[in-house]
Scaffold this motif. Structure first.
Motif, PDB file in Angstrom:
ATOM      1  N   PRO A  37       9.399 -43.054  22.602  1.00 60.27           N
ATOM      2  CA  PRO A  37       7.968 -43.340  22.787  1.00 60.27           C
ATOM      3  C   PRO A  37       7.077 -42.187  22.321  1.00 60.27           C
ATOM      4  N   MET A  38       6.699 -42.189  21.069  1.00 60.20           N
ATOM      5  CA  MET A  38       5.838 -41.111  20.576  1.00 60.20           C
ATOM      6  C   MET A  38       4.385 -41.301  21.018  1.00 60.20           C
ATOM      7  N   THR A  39       3.974 -42.566  21.200  1.00 62.27           N
ATOM      8  CA  THR A  39       2.628 -42.837  21.719  1.00 62.27           C
ATOM      9  C   THR A  39       2.803 -43.673  22.980  1.00 62.27           C
ATOM     10  N   GLY A  40       1.703 -44.034  23.596  1.00 62.07           N
ATOM     11  CA  GLY A  40       1.794 -44.857  24.802  1.00 62.07           C
ATOM     12  C   GLY A  40       1.771 -44.012  26.059  1.00 62.07           C
ATOM     13  N   ASP A  41       2.411 -44.522  27.097  1.00 64.58           N
ATOM     14  CA  ASP A  41       2.264 -43.896  28.407  1.00 64.58           C
ATOM     15  C   ASP A  41       2.918 -42.527  28.528  1.00 64.58           C
ATOM     16  N   ILE A  42       4.100 -42.351  27.907  1.00 60.16           N
ATOM     17  CA  ILE A  42       4.839 -41.115  28.145  1.00 60.16           C
ATOM     18  C   ILE A  42       5.177 -40.409  26.827  1.00 60.16           C
ATOM     19  N   PRO A  43       4.159 -39.979  26.092  1.00 58.01           N
ATOM     20  CA  PRO A  43       4.424 -39.358  24.795  1.00 58.01           C
ATOM     21  C   PRO A  43       5.250 -38.084  24.904  1.00 58.01           C
ATOM     22  N   LYS A  44       5.186 -37.424  26.057  1.00 63.77           N
ATOM     23  CA  LYS A  44       5.939 -36.179  26.222  1.00 63.77           C
ATOM     24  C   LYS A  44       7.442 -36.430  26.140  1.00 63.77           C
ATOM     25  N   VAL A  45       7.856 -37.576  26.660  1.00 61.91           N
ATOM     26  CA  VAL A  45       9.268 -37.945  26.608  1.00 61.91           C
ATOM     27  C   VAL A  45       9.698 -38.125  25.156  1.00 61.91           C
ATOM     28  N   GLY A  46       8.831 -38.785  24.384  1.00 60.95           N
ATOM     29  CA  GLY A  46       9.131 -38.976  22.976  1.00 60.95           C
ATOM     30  C   GLY A  46       9.225 -37.654  22.251  1.00 60.95           C
ATOM     31  N   GLU A  47       8.319 -36.755  22.587  1.00 59.94           N
ATOM     32  CA  GLU A  47       8.297 -35.451  21.941  1.00 59.94           C
ATOM     33  C   GLU A  47       9.594 -34.688  22.227  1.00 59.94           C
ATOM     34  N   GLY A  48      10.014 -34.709  23.503  1.00 66.59           N
ATOM     35  CA  GLY A  48      11.249 -34.019  23.883  1.00 66.59           C
ATOM     36  C   GLY A  48      12.444 -34.558  23.114  1.00 66.59           C
ATOM     37  N   SER A  49      12.518 -35.901  23.004  1.00 65.20           N
ATOM     38  CA  SER A  49      13.645 -36.508  22.298  1.00 65.20           C
ATOM     39  C   SER A  49      13.648 -36.082  20.839  1.00 65.20           C
ATOM     40  N   LYS A  50      12.452 -36.101  20.262  1.00 72.68           N
ATOM     41  CA  LYS A  50      12.326 -35.786  18.846  1.00 72.68           C
ATOM     42  C   LYS A  50      12.744 -34.336  18.587  1.00 72.68           C
ATOM     43  N   TYR A  51      12.275 -33.424  19.417  1.00 78.29           N
ATOM     44  CA  TYR A  51      12.590 -32.008  19.211  1.00 78.29           C
ATOM     45  C   TYR A  51      14.082 -31.753  19.359  1.00 78.29           C
ATOM     46  N   ALA A  52      14.678 -32.376  20.378  1.00 75.16           N
ATOM     47  CA  ALA A  52      16.117 -32.185  20.581  1.00 75.16           C
ATOM     48  C   ALA A  52      16.879 -32.678  19.363  1.00 75.16           C
ATOM     49  N   ALA A  53      16.432 -33.827  18.832  1.00 69.37           N
ATOM     50  CA  ALA A  53      17.108 -34.400  17.671  1.00 69.37           C
ATOM     51  C   ALA A  53      16.954 -33.480  16.464  1.00 69.37           C
ATOM     52  N   MET A  54      15.766 -32.872  16.355  1.00 73.03           N
ATOM     53  CA  MET A  54      15.545 -31.996  15.208  1.00 73.03           C
ATOM     54  C   MET A  54      16.425 -30.752  15.286  1.00 73.03           C
ATOM     55  N   LEU A  55      16.613 -30.264  16.501  1.00 70.03           N
ATOM     56  CA  LEU A  55      17.498 -29.108  16.673  1.00 70.03           C
ATOM     57  C   LEU A  55      18.925 -29.464  16.256  1.00 70.03           C
ATOM     58  N   TRP A  56      19.319 -30.662  16.672  1.00 69.22           N
ATOM     59  CA  TRP A  56      20.677 -31.116  16.347  1.00 69.22           C
ATOM     60  C   TRP A  56      20.853 -31.223  14.834  1.00 69.22           C
ATOM     61  N   LEU A  57      19.832 -31.802  14.198  1.00 71.16           N
ATOM     62  CA  LEU A  57      19.910 -31.978  12.746  1.00 71.16           C
ATOM     63  C   LEU A  57      19.991 -30.625  12.045  1.00 71.16           C
ATOM     64  N   GLU A  58      19.259 -29.667  12.595  1.00 73.15           N
ATOM     65  CA  GLU A  58      19.264 -28.306  12.038  1.00 73.15           C
ATOM     66  C   GLU A  58      20.699 -27.776  11.991  1.00 73.15           C
ATOM     67  N   ASP A  59      21.395 -27.965  13.117  1.00 74.01           N
ATOM     68  CA  ASP A  59      22.787 -27.518  13.196  1.00 74.01           C
ATOM     69  C   ASP A  59      23.641 -28.169  12.123  1.00 74.01           C
ATOM     70  N   ILE A  60      23.473 -29.495  11.990  1.00 73.42           N
ATOM     71  CA  ILE A  60      24.281 -30.241  11.030  1.00 73.42           C
ATOM     72  C   ILE A  60      23.996 -29.748   9.614  1.00 73.42           C
ATOM     73  N   GLU A  61      22.694 -29.547   9.345  1.00 74.75           N
ATOM     74  CA  GLU A  61      22.328 -29.127   7.998  1.00 74.75           C
ATOM     75  C   GLU A  61      22.844 -27.736   7.682  1.00 74.75           C
ATOM     76  N   LYS A  62      22.836 -26.897   8.723  1.00 75.36           N
ATOM     77  CA  LYS A  62      23.359 -25.543   8.536  1.00 75.36           C
ATOM     78  C   LYS A  62      24.835 -25.599   8.147  1.00 75.36           C
ATOM     79  N   ALA A  63      25.513 -26.586   8.737  1.00 77.65           N
ATOM     80  CA  ALA A  63      26.939 -26.736   8.447  1.00 77.65           C
ATOM     81  C   ALA A  63      27.168 -27.473   7.139  1.00 77.65           C
ATOM     82  N   GLY A  64      26.090 -27.841   6.479  1.00 76.57           N
ATOM     83  CA  GLY A  64      26.221 -28.532   5.197  1.00 76.57           C
ATOM     84  C   GLY A  64      26.590 -29.998   5.324  1.00 76.57           C
ATOM     85  N   GLY A  65      26.267 -30.571   6.450  1.00 73.94           N
ATOM     86  CA  GLY A  65      26.538 -31.995   6.628  1.00 73.94           C
ATOM     87  C   GLY A  65      27.572 -32.221   7.714  1.00 73.94           C
ATOM     88  N   LEU A  66      27.763 -33.478   8.003  1.00 71.44           N
ATOM     89  CA  LEU A  66      28.695 -33.817   9.072  1.00 71.44           C
ATOM     90  C   LEU A  66      30.062 -34.089   8.474  1.00 71.44           C
TER      91      LEU A  66
END
Lengths: 391, 257, 424, 311
Positions: A37-66
């Protein structure tokens, strides 16, 4: 007519020239969908999910892929906003599955979106892990739907037992949002567990309000007058500060106890000193965390400037679950249907997965068996580990 | 000949205010009756009382010996009481043809279900009503405007639409509330002609409120004079014309000849 | 400008059938060559779902490719085939013109549905969007009956929708499904799809009975006060459902069987358009406009204003209930929070954007807002700046909506364009 | 005896609660009602004007506290925050009028209402984009002290909110009754068409009305921030619709009516939750409103008027 024909040809030629990847073969990319939920009642929840996912992707990219079966694949995140609406979550899931060919979906976070979205994921035989949805219906009879957290029927008794053991109280009051499924469900479970322990009528005040209310004075007045010793309020971080402050203004002296929905860093930020010393049950405790948990918290804080919520931590875990399942599946065939089923089967087999929010093993229904944590908000406003309760 | 419309001792109060007192009216078939009086005398109130917009406090109203007091306006209208309004009351977003068709409402018998599923009965009735409407349009010389939205029409034509619409309800008595208000002398002459024609062709009785003496005297067979909600004189035009009370109370020094 | 006009004029002799055939050809091209050849050579990952809008906004580098795809697959074939086939389509249209209008209409619609089905079938996401758009069309037309034709500012539509959704869901769940709320199915689940229309209609009827709560005060109250009454009604329905734990309360109700595939929804939509069109073009239905424009005059012209108002509310609510029932069965989950202020804002936006007092306007409004909402998805938050801005501009330049006070003329729409050309 | 005292305590306690809640509804719905009276428009953006005003108030208050706390007395900071926020917020009101409503002067009222709704959504989204998903906590401008008088609990903030709201309404009443502009507004709500003939331009009065309404919303916003210090971009939605209900319940263009209806709404909400099970609060509260309007179709102080939706 001639001019138009010319124009069409020019546009076409232009398009061909500038299509960067023209005439290149389609690559196999592992796509993971995030339905939040990026908009709507609980945008903070959406933001948290998005940031966590971006951190995860960073790790994967650092490793050159999965790396799956000895081959490295590029990973792509497809983040869709569900506007905190059920039908939007369904649309987002359908889109990600049928259009973007995602291998697995993380989300939606709240049950009211996770229940209908789970239906879609199950229909298309795509793994969906809802990190935060505690409603039993989300995964019920849906082999492809999993979750990353414990269920309401587990959390309610945990809190009831904790209050009884810690304070020795026998009269409790509940204040919850009648129009929101999570608080309502948890309030019911808590009431049942409490009354089982202390007999009928031991919930002396069972009060409700409606989503987006900001004034609870009438309900709190009733609660104060009811003679309750403790107040349980399974509300979200935006309501907790208001409830706590208003209760104190109206002469409430007893402790106030909450649930995992309190677990946002914002709760204490918004509430300030009024919330110090209160307890709530949740998935993990940020203060005093060790090992991988601590590492995650510190990285998150360094990148985005605040201590991650439980949502972020659970999303992180869900992503790692998905990652492990994909790796366990052995190989990516490129045929999306086959791969999805393989991932599902691998995920169901995972045992004792060491997540930052605790160890997980899935039941038949796709619900993890994991421990709940009772957290105390200490005098520095940190969420301090107090006790843990395992099934 | 028995009376078509009979109003007996009608009295009406708005709150504590007496608007109409002891009003009597007797209209015979095919008669043109006029109601005159100064502004605020209660003429339009009388129209509204008879047509059922308000229910009179006291008195009785009968149409062809049948009580119509207390009925809904639309029921009274369906029983044969057509009217026009002082300040045109047309439907702003509707075209002229639809105005006339709409006034046939009470003649519809196909019901809601018929209209939902466009049954044969519905289609037949609508076709028939449309034919009838075109006839009326022709009669009132507005057929060329049939497809136009009514608010785009010149004022005189709008008046005629209102008349045609009132006639489409198939009235026995036509109530005209200042049919010439705001008209040029040219249009006035035309209106007299139209009213005469309607009177002839449709064989209706007419009851009208008017300000222009010339118009009333020329058209009406019977005239009532109303002052402060009470009748002060009634009779044929010649009588009213010479009634000193009327001249004093209402007409003042105006030259009638 | 001149070129554009000439260009449009070139196609003035293409009948509806011609456009349908053009569309059909485009869909065939997409179906057979879209994935393997065209999108592949253009470097697109897949067949673009909404004419490439999503992919263009997400990855601007794909814009040329997506535009080229649209040109190759849609624009050029449709224009070309439509124009080339006129010698044939005009003749067929002329033949169809001689048959009764309903037959010609059904043939056109059947053909249109076939093409639509094929188009949507390429991707289930398209199917979902088409389904929800069709439901929105029913919803928008039904609110147009009250807010447009009858001219009241009614805010209770989400409430009507909720009643329809809940009643029909309760019926289907109770009779045809084994679930935890109502236990085992009473009737065989094979009967379900056949009896589903009855459940839907029951939902619609319940909604129209509920609408009496708003309709009856409307005899005495007009306009603004009625807006509040209808708003209160919406909140009452929401709160009542929240308190009924039997049907899930705030936790919602799920597991509705999939009785609403695309063809069923399409048939209901066409039925809705047809019935509402019949109604609003009949004298009985135009009474709504009369009452809206001048209540006193309508009374004096024998129009039963009370009955008319009640009809408008009940009729509008009925279709809202049907839409709600279909909606519940498409999503297979409903909760009271879905039928609240947000939904109201969306419905109002659709009807006022499309145009008041016009069915075709409602169709345009529902399609535009739905497709826009989907197409601008990649913009995330900015979507909710762009859509409102578009709506404000429409309100400023066309205060009654895009297409208002205009009805469908099926005869004109479907006729052969051949004769006219010759006659001119 | 004891029970009686307890009952009285209970009632008085809830009266205070209701007065506080009602004060917000009253002040916000007055702004709504003024626009409604003068222009016959539903200003659906009003709730979001209130929201933006609260955010402005938050900015000003944070700034002032950071700059002057310690060497300027608290009440002065409070006052300055209110005045400056009112001034800034009134420009938001003017902006909404000029950008959203003026081009629609001759359009149907419903279109203007939709425009208002859309402006509201734009405000919400803009705040979300500018400030992110984080909720803000309004800084306390005065220290909250809780009192317990005979078993009834209240804070100095509560008392202040009630008093300031009442004073504000009194000031507005004087403005409407005594000043030239106020009289023009009143005249406008009696007869929309005649006033421009008298030489008062609607293009002056309309923005002024919006400005005053937004100014009121700003004060309400700051007080709201003191009572319920959590700000989020969607906070204006529900309160806006409730103000809409109160404004119309009060009767067209009646300031008195709107204030009364605002308080009534507060009382209904608090007392329904007190007397009945609180889960049924909305159900009963809105049923009461429905009944009131069914039996009193013109609101409290509504004049008989023949306006219809200009469709």
């Amino acid at each position: 007519m001639k001019k138009i024909a010319c124009l069409v040809v020019v546009v076409f030629a232009f398009a061909m020239m500038f299509s960067t990847s023209a005439f290149s073969a389609r690559k196999t990319i592992i796509r993971i969908g995030i339905n939040a939920p990026m908009t709507g009642d609980i945008p903070k929840v959406g933001e948290g999910s998005k940031y966590a996912a971006m951190l995860w992707l960073e790790d994967i990219e650092k490793a050159g892929g999965l790396e799956v079966g000895g081959k490295k694949y590029e990973v792509d995140l497809v983040i869709e906003d569900n506007e905190s609406k059920a039908e939007s979550a369904v649309k987002a899931n359908t889109k990600m599955i049928t259009q973007d060919d995602v291998l697995a979906i993380i989300g939606p976070q709240s049950s009211k979106q996770a229940i209908p979205a789970g239906e879609v994921a199950n229909k298309y035989k795509t793994v969906m892990i809802s990190p935060w949805s505690t409603n039993p219906s989300t995964t019920l009879d849906r082999p492809y739907v999993f979750r990353g957290c414990f269920l309401d029927p587990f959390q309610g008794p945990v809190v009831a037992n904790f209050i009884t053991d810690e304070f020795g109280f026998s009269k409790a009051a509940v204040l919850y949002d009648v129009a929101s499924d999570y608080p309502k469900g948890l309030a019911e479970v808590f009431k049942e567990a409490w009354e089982k322990k202390h007999g009928a009528g031991s919930i002396v005040a069972y009060q409700s309000f409606t989503t987006k209310d900001t004034d609870f004075s009438s309900q709190l007045t009733k609660i104060v007058k009811s003679g309750a010793e403790v107040l349980f309020t399974p509300q979200y971080y935006n309501e907790v500060p208001l409830i706590v402050r208003q209760a104190k203004d109206l002469g409430w002296k007893g402790p106030i106890v909450g649930s995992d929905s309190w677990g946002s860093a914002e709760t204490v930020e918004l509430c300030g000193e009024s919330c110090y010393g209160l307890f709530f049950s949740t998935h993990y405790a940020a203060a005093g965390a060790k090992g991988a948990t601590k590492e995650f918290i510190e990285r998150y804080k360094a990148n985005y400037g605040y201590v991650p919520d439980d949502v972020a931590a659970l999303t992180w875990d869900a992503l790692h679950l998905a990652q492990q399942a994909i790796q366990d599946a052995g190989k990516i065939t490129g045929k999306i249907e086959t791969d999805r089923t393989a991932v599902r089967n691998a995920l169901a087999k995972i045992k004792n997965f060491a997540g930052i929010t605790g160890n997980m093993t899935f039941t038949e229904e796709g619900d993890p068996i994991k421990c709940a944590v009772i957290v105390k908000i200490n005098d520095k406003g940190e969420y301090e580990f107090y006790k843990s309760s395992c099934p | 000949m028995s009376a078509l419309l009979n109003v007996n001792k009608m009295t009406h109060y708005f709150g504590g205010l007496r608007a109409v007192y002891n009003y009597n009216l007797n209209i015979k078939p095919h008669q043109i009756t006029g109601l005159i009086g100064p502004n605020g005398a209660g003429k339009t109130t009388i129209f509204n009382l008879i047509t059922g917009v308000y229910t009179p406090t006291q008195g009785s109203i009968t149409l062809e010996n049948e009580n119509i007091k207390g009925l809904e306006t639309n029921e009274i209208a369906a029983k044969g009481l057509g009217r026009t309004f002082q300040n045109l009351a047309l439907w702003r977003h509707m075209n002229v043809l639809d105005h006339i068709k709409m006034a046939h409402y009470s003649q519809l018998s196909y019901g809601l279900i018929g209209s939902f599923f466009n049954t044969t009965k519905c289609r037949q009735q609508e076709t028939q009503i449309e034919e009838n409407s075109y006839r009326l349009l022709e009669l009132f010389d507005i057929k060329q405007h049939a497809d136009q939205i009514v608010t785009n029409l010149p004022y005189g034509a709008q008046r005629r639409v209102e008349m045609a619409r009132a006639m489409a309800t198939n009235p026995k008595i036509l109530f005209l509330d200042e049919p010439t208000a705001g008209m040029t002398p040219d249009e006035l002459g035309q209106m007299i002609k139209i009213i005469r024609q309607v009177h002839q062709d449709f064989n209706v009785a007419i009851f009208l409120i008017e300000h222009r003496m010339k118009f009333v005297m020329e058209l009406c067979q019977y005239i009532q004079t109303l002052v402060f909600g009470e009748l002060i004189a009634e009779g044929p035009p010649e009588v009213i014309q010479n009634n000193p009370e009327v001249i004093e109370a209402y007409l003042g020094k105006e030259d009638l000849t | 400008m001149e070129t554009a006009r000439k260009f449009i004029k070139t196609f003035s002799n293409v009948p509806m059938l011609g456009w349908l055939i053009g569309f059909f050809a485009a869909v065939l091209i997409e179906y057979y060559w879209g994935y393997d050849y065209i999108s592949y050579y253009l470097g697109l990952p897949k067949i673009p779902v909404l004419f490439g809008a999503l992919i263009m906004l997400k990855e601007p580098i794909m814009i040329p490719g997506a535009i080229a795809y649209d040109l190759i697959v849609y624009v050029i074939p449709i224009l070309f085939i439509a124009k080339v086939s006129i010698f044939f389509t005009n003749r067929v249209a002329a033949v169809l013109e001689k048959t009764p209008l309903w037959m010609s209409a059904i043939i056109h619609l059947a053909f249109f549905y076939g093409v639509l089905h094929l188009w949507a079938g390429i991707n289930d996401y398209r199917v979902l969007i088409v389904k929800l758009t069709l439901i929105s069309i029913i919803l928008t037309i039904s609110i147009n009956v009250i807010n447009g034709y009858q001219g009241e500012f009614s805010c209770s539509h989400p409430g009507f929708m909720a009643i329809g959704a809940y009643i029909s869901s309760i019926l289907t769940l109770y009779f045809f499904v084994n679930d935890k709320t109502f236990g085992t199915a009473v009737l065989s689940s094979e009967l379900g799809p056949w009896l589903f229309p009855i459940a839907l209609i029951a939902g619609g009827v319940a909604a129209s009975l509920g609408s009496l709560l708003v309709a009856i005060p409307s005899f005495r109250t007009r306009g603004d006060y009625l807006a509040i009454i209808s708003l209160a009604f919406m909140f009452i329905v929401k709160s009542a459902v929240e308190n009924l734990n039997v049907i899930g309360g705030a936790r919602g109700m799920g597991g509705q069987p999939d009785y609403a595939p695309l063809p069923i929804i399409f048939i209901w939509t066409i039925l809705c358009i047809w019935v509402v069109h019949n109604f609003v073009t009949s004298i009985m239905g135009k009474a709504l406009n009369a009452v809206r424009d001048d209540e006193a005059a309508s009374e004096s012209m024998t129009v039963k204003t009370r009955k008319t108002k009640m009809t408008a509310f009940m009729f509008g609510a009925f279709w809202a209930g049907i839409a709600g029932g279909l909606f519940a069965h498409v999503l297979a989950y409903i909760n009271p929070g879905m039928f609240s202020i947000n939904r109201l804002a969306e419905i109002l936006a659709m009807v006022y954007f499309g145009g008041l007092n016009s069915i075709i306007g409602s169709i345009v409004g529902a399609i535009s807002i739905n497709v826009l909402g989907e197409a601008l998805r990649p913009l995330e938050l900015f979507k909710w700046i762009i859509i409102p801005l578009i709506l404000i501009l429409v309100m400023i330049f066309r205060p009654y909506g895009l297409i208002s006070f205009k009805e469908i003329n099926a005869k004109k729409l479907l006729r052969s364009k051949h004769k006219r050309e010759q006659g001119a | 005896m004891e029970a009686l005292i307890e009952l009285i305590q209970y009632i008085v306690q809830n009266l205070i609660n209701a007065l506080q809640r009602g004060s917000f509804y009253a002040v916000i719905s007055i702004g709504y009602s003024m626009v409604y009276g003068v222009l016959m428009l539903f200003n659906f953006a009003h709730g979001d004007i209130f929201m933006v005003a609260t955010y402005i108030g938050f900015g000003i208050a944070t700034l002032f506290l950071a700059l002057f706390a310690g060497f300027i007395p608290g009440p002065l900071i409070f006052l300055a925050t209110i005045v400056i926020t009112m001034f800034l917020a009134s420009w938001i009101g003017v902006f909404v009028e000029v950008a959203g409503y003026r081009p629609l002067r001759s359009a149907p009222r419903a279109s203007a209402a939709i425009t208002g709704l859309m402006i509201g959504i734009i405000f919400e989204t803009s705040i979300l984009i500018l400030l992110g998903a984080k909720r803000l906590s309004f800084p306390p401008l005065m220290e909250s002290i809780a009192y317990n008088v005979g078993g009834v609990y209240f804070t100095n903030v509560k008392v202040m909110i009630i008093i300031i709201s009442l004073l504000l309404m009194l000031a507005l009443h004087t403005f409407i009754q005594k000043t030239k502009w106020g009289m023009a507004m009143r005249a406008m709500s009696y007869d929309f068409l005649a006033v421009p003939l008298m030489g008062v331009s609607i293009n002056v009065i309309a923005p002024l009305t919006f400005a005053v309404g937004a100014g009121l919303a700003a004060v309400a916003g700051i007080l709201y921030g003191q009572a319920y210090p959590i700000l989020d971009p969607y906070m204006g939605v529900i309160i806006g619709w409730k103000a809409f209900v109160a404004a119309i319940l009060g009767g067209r263009g009646s300031i008195k009516g709107a204030a009364l209806a605002g308080y009534l709404l507060g009382f209904i909400e608090i007392f329904v939750a007190t007397i009945f099970p609180s889960t049924l609060r909305d159900l009963i509260a809105y049923s009461i409103i429905l009944l009131i309007l069914t039996y009193r179709p013109r609101g409290f102080f509504g004049m008989e008027h023949s306006t219809k939706l200009r469709l």
